[in-house]
Scaffold this active site. Sequence first.
Site, PDB file in Angstrom:
ATOM      1  N   GLU A 128      -3.221   7.346  -4.611  1.00  0.00           N
ATOM      2  CA  GLU A 128      -3.106   6.072  -3.889  1.00  0.00           C
ATOM      3  C   GLU A 128      -2.885   4.926  -4.864  1.00  0.00           C
ATOM      4  O   GLU A 128      -3.568   4.842  -5.887  1.00  0.00           O
ATOM      5  CB  GLU A 128      -4.397   5.833  -3.098  1.00  0.00           C
TER       6      GLU A 128
ATOM      7  N   TYR B 145       0.856  -1.197   0.000  1.00  0.00           N
ATOM      8  CA  TYR B 145       0.000   0.000   0.000  1.00  0.00           C
ATOM      9  C   TYR B 145       0.887   1.240   0.000  1.00  0.00           C
ATOM     10  O   TYR B 145       1.790   1.363   0.840  1.00  0.00           O
ATOM     11  CB  TYR B 145      -0.882   0.016   1.253  1.00  0.00           C
TER      12      TYR B 145
END
Length: 385
Positions: free
Chosen positions: A195, A107
């Site tokens: 992201e 992530y």
Amino acid sequence: MKIHEYQAKQLLKQYGVPVPEGQVAGTPEEARSVAATLARRVVIKGQVHSGGRGKAGAVKLAGDANEAEAIGKDLLGKTLFFAQANSDLKINNLLVEEAVNIDKEIYVAITQDRVRQRDVLIVSTQGGMDIEEVAHNNPADIARLYIDPLLGLPDYACRAVLFEAKFDKTLIGKMIPVLKALYAAYVGTDATLAEINPLVITKEGTIIAGDAKWDIDENALYRHPELSVLQDDTETDAIEVEAHRRGIQYVRLEGGDIGIIGNGAGLVMTTMDEVKRAGGSPADFLDIGGGAKAEAVTSSLEIVLSDPNVKGVLFNIFGGITRGDEVAKGIIEGVKSLDVKVPIVIRLAGTRAAEGAELLKTTNLVPAETMQEAAAKIVELAYKK
Ligand code: GDP
Ligand code: MN
């Protein structure tokens, strides 16, 4: 402004972040032909402005072009519930791209931290669809770096945050150029969120962006004509879209029925509170801006009244430098050009407010002296059977 994954991946590619080969498809036939050119296993993803598509059933794997077409038939035009957006969204396009052999899901994200007044880089080795649970149950697996805008993201800062998140030494070297490219893309597009989840470490040991979620600061779009065209309004409220086209600050409130127009965001929000307190339900937030020229009144009123739920409208105008009688004239003229069927209450304050109220007496617009009185009046008139 949210953009789609396929658009965000094109941006990432321009800035040097590796992304899978692929293309967007709007029909099952297109899904087939894109899959055929990729000539291997593909992943097919619904393009909606929401995360959590995997869990919603909008991410599928296809072994060949036939299967890609069948998935296209199933997903295109379908409306699914997306928990992250808390709404039903229709899939109009699919991203068809080569599937990657996932070894690890990382992530990485950059967003704004308003409290620290810094951009923050967030990394975790525990990426993938359950990152929210990781944040909740194992917060220590997520590391943050508050970025100094003058230093940007030097190698040593990347290394420190990756080390803190317990990345393998071998991985740290591969990650640094990706983090730097992501930051360059974030800054270069005036993003408020960038992201990549998952950032995939493949079984072959390469690194590639499996997903991309991007928000661009709307107030910076004037300097990015190339990004403005990425806007997809099909998921946005139609009245809001029209208001923004006219340059009006308007937010629609689901389920409300008292239209609110005021000048200054603080005043408008206070007016909404007062209407609520008087037993009404605000239908919108509309900041008409400085003064209240007839043209702006007409345009704003038209927007507010295009919501069929609106049973009454409250104007709350604070005339600081603007004269109250001028504002009243603007409202009277603006209302005249529209066929208004609901009651309108007007509260004017400031310079020459009394003269303004005097002018309103000759119309069927209802003047009020205080905000509380105005709220009570509009609620009474709008809900009168
Ligand atoms: P999101 O649920 O909206 O965040 O959509 P993603 O694009 O992140 O996809 C969700 C999940 O699907 C990922 O976390 C992966 O586990 C899986 N996935 C996505 N792309 C691929 C792929 O190319 N190959 C494989 N095997 N899985 C994928
Ligand atoms: Mn994702």
